[in-house]
Design an enzyme around this catalytic site. Structure first.
Site, short mmCIF file in Angstrom:
data_model
loop_
_atom_site.label_atom_id
_atom_site.label_comp_id
_atom_site.label_asym_id
_atom_site.label_seq_id
_atom_site.Cartn_x
_atom_site.Cartn_y
_atom_site.Cartn_z
N HIS A 187 45.91 -45.35 104.06
CA HIS A 187 45.24 -44.40 104.96
C HIS A 187 43.92 -43.90 104.39
O HIS A 187 43.10 -43.34 105.13
CB HIS A 187 46.18 -43.24 105.33
CG HIS A 187 46.40 -42.22 104.26
ND1 HIS A 187 47.54 -42.19 103.49
CD2 HIS A 187 45.65 -41.18 103.84
CE1 HIS A 187 47.48 -41.16 102.65
NE2 HIS A 187 46.34 -40.54 102.84
N ASP A 190 51.81 -47.90 103.33
CA ASP A 190 50.66 -47.03 103.01
C ASP A 190 50.05 -47.33 101.64
O ASP A 190 49.77 -46.41 100.86
CB ASP A 190 51.06 -45.55 103.10
CG ASP A 190 49.83 -44.65 103.29
OD1 ASP A 190 48.71 -45.17 103.32
OD2 ASP A 190 50.03 -43.43 103.39
N SER A 207 45.06 -38.21 97.94
CA SER A 207 45.69 -39.45 98.39
C SER A 207 45.22 -40.64 97.57
O SER A 207 44.02 -40.85 97.39
CB SER A 207 45.37 -39.70 99.86
OG SER A 207 46.06 -38.81 100.66
#
Length: 515
Positions: free
Chosen positions: A106, A137, A216
């Site tokens: 992402h 992911d 992230s």
């Protein structure tokens, strides 16, 4: 399939985060918190992660962690001929062997241009995606300029952390240009939904450390080794973050060894715990037998044709299953984790009770094609068809979300039902095609009744998918086109030549290109 409400993928930090920076600055200037922060870092850097094992210094670790800057643009699923505006964001990543950078999918989804920088570097280096896996992911990136790797360091993958053990989350949260380190405790290990795809479920490690936008893709470290990748946070509670454990990372890295990412296999069943004694007695399950009941077998899944509703699963690959669905040996990991570690073609073996008899069943693991439309997608062009100003598209999660945001939900209950039950209704080969909107023109002024309906037949031929629908329109020679929808006996009637003529005017008026 349920949408994600309690967890969300941590969005890459958007560049316009000045307000967040100011807020963080005020917090850090608070005397008490400032002193606490200083004490934390003194303890962290002077009293390393483990005094017993050789480990990398924080300076070596900093050489491995990168900041990623992404400029992205996505297609609009509701108006598939249009693109959204260009947005900028930042995320984190880290170097692993062979000059590869691991991060979250992402972070780099819909990217048009990406660049990266290591700590203390002043130059940004262009990035390219080697592999991207939306179902878990994860993404693997590379910098082509060898100067980027000078005086760099690589991180090794460790094992699954123990419950209640400390984990350090490292990255570039909230737009900062310097590395941030925060420490948390492993509070839970379980199978859970990955918010990026909104449908896939894999092993996650829950930590009580804050994972903020920009974190992230950064590593979670324990004793100098990677035990996970920071990727999502809970929208409920405080300081509840999640990392992708190394078992999932290693599955991704093994999958791409042949140069292609194939994705996860699906068992394709639904189960329920076996706490109910009346339920167990009805199906003749001995009281000493632990296991779970199968409630549904999905079409075209690995178990289709091998397992049945009512089967009582007692073991997978020889590993006992508890009444709650967890492996008895750990009582904390779902038995589906065994399937999650397999690849297409690998054998799955079950011990089960069927019709009050103990039997063994084995079958090969495989992917479920119909899961693709259930999954949120990125970096794709949405194929569509216009006929007489009516817009047709394959039913998928992206379209339904855009459709809902636009408030175009009237008469769409059948559409939603078919989407959420697609794994039961679909044969694994065909796809639902919906008439979900129209571009107004005198030729379609009276067709609102058919909006949000799923196409079943065109001129008496059952429609398989969008490509088939296009072929039927293009090959039609009749004066009229009869479109039959699921649940409606009276078809929509269109004049073929007038519709084709109107489409030329509509494309010009609404500036449509392609199709």
């Amino acid at each position: 399939m349920p949408a994600i409400s309690e967890k969300k993928a941590v969005a890459p930090n958007m560049v316009d985060s000045n307000k967040l920076m100011q807020k963080q600055k005020k917090i850090l200037l608070s005397p008490f918190l400032f002193a606490s922060t200083i004490l934390f870092f003194i303890r962290l850097f002077l009293n390393p992660l483990s005094a017993e094992e050789p480990r990398q210094s924080i300076d070596e670790i900093k050489k491995s962690v990168v900041q990623i800057r992404v400029f992205s643009q996505a297609k609009d699923p509701f108006s598939p001929w249009m693109s959204s505006g260009i947005s900028a964001s930042t995320g984190s990543g880290f170097l692993i062997s062979k000059n590869r950078i691991l991060t979250n999918a992402h972070v780099v989804s819909n990217a048009k241009f990406m660049e990266t920088q290591r700590n203390n570097q002043t130059e940004w280096y262009e990035l390219k995606v080697l592999f991207i896996a939306h179902d878990c992911d994860l993404a693997l990136l590379e910098v082509s300029d060898p100067k980027f790797y000078e005086d760099s360091n690589y991180l090794e993958l460790g094992s699954l952390p123990e419950l209640a053990s400390p984990v350090d989350i490292i990255g570039y949260p909230i737009g900062g240009s310097k590395i941030s380190v925060s420490r948390g405790i492993v509070s839970r290990i379980e199978q859970s939904t990955y918010a990026h795809s909104q449908i896939d479920s894999h092993l996650v490690v829950q930590v009580d450390a804050a994972i903020n936008p920009g974190n992230s893709g950064g590593p979670a470290l324990q004793d100098g080794k990677v035990v996970g990748v920071a990727f999502q946070a809970s929208t409920k509670g405080e300081n509840i973050g999640y990392i992708i454990p190394t078992a999932v990372i290693q599955h991704f890295l093994k999958d791409i060894e042949d140069g292609i990412y194939h994705g996860y296999v699906e068992l394709g069943i639904q189960t329920q715990p076996s706490y109910s004694e009346s339920h167990r007695k009805y199906y003749g399950i001995p009281s000493v037998e632990e296991g779970v009941f199968i409630t549904k077998v999905l079409k075209a899944g690995s178990a289709d044709g091998y397992l049945k509703p009512g089967d009582y699963l007692t073991a997978i690959d020889g590993r006992k299953i508890g009444r709650n669905g967890n492996l008895l040996e750990t009582n904390s990991i779902d038995f589906l984790e065994v399937v999650d570690n397999k690849f297409a073609g690998d054998e799955i073996r079950f011990d089960l009770i069927r019709d009050k008899k103990k039997i063994n069943v084995k079958f090969p693991a495989k992917k479920m094609i119909q899961m693709e439309n259930q999954r949120a997608r990125y970096g794709v062009n949405y194929d569509y068809l216009m006929f007489g100003g009516h817009i047709f598209q394959t039913v998928n999660r992206d379209l339904l979300e855009a459709w809902s945001k636009n408030g175009q939900t009237q008469g769409g209950s059948l559409l939603v039902y078919r989407f959420y039950d697609a794994t039961t209704l679909s044969d694994g080969q065909s796809e639902d095609v919906v008439l979900y909107r129209k571009l107004p023109h005198p030729i379609n002024s009276n067709s609102d009744f058919y909006l949000n309906m799923v196409v079943e037949f065109v001129n008496g031929t059952k429609v398989k998918n969008l490509t088939h629908l296009k072929e039927l329109f293009q090959s039609a020679t009749e004066k009229t086109i009869r479109i039959q929808f699921y649940g409606i006996q009276l078809p929509m009637i269109l004049d073929r030549e007038e519709s084709e003529k109107a489409d030329l005017e509509i494309k010009k008026s609404y500036h449509l290109t392609g199709n």
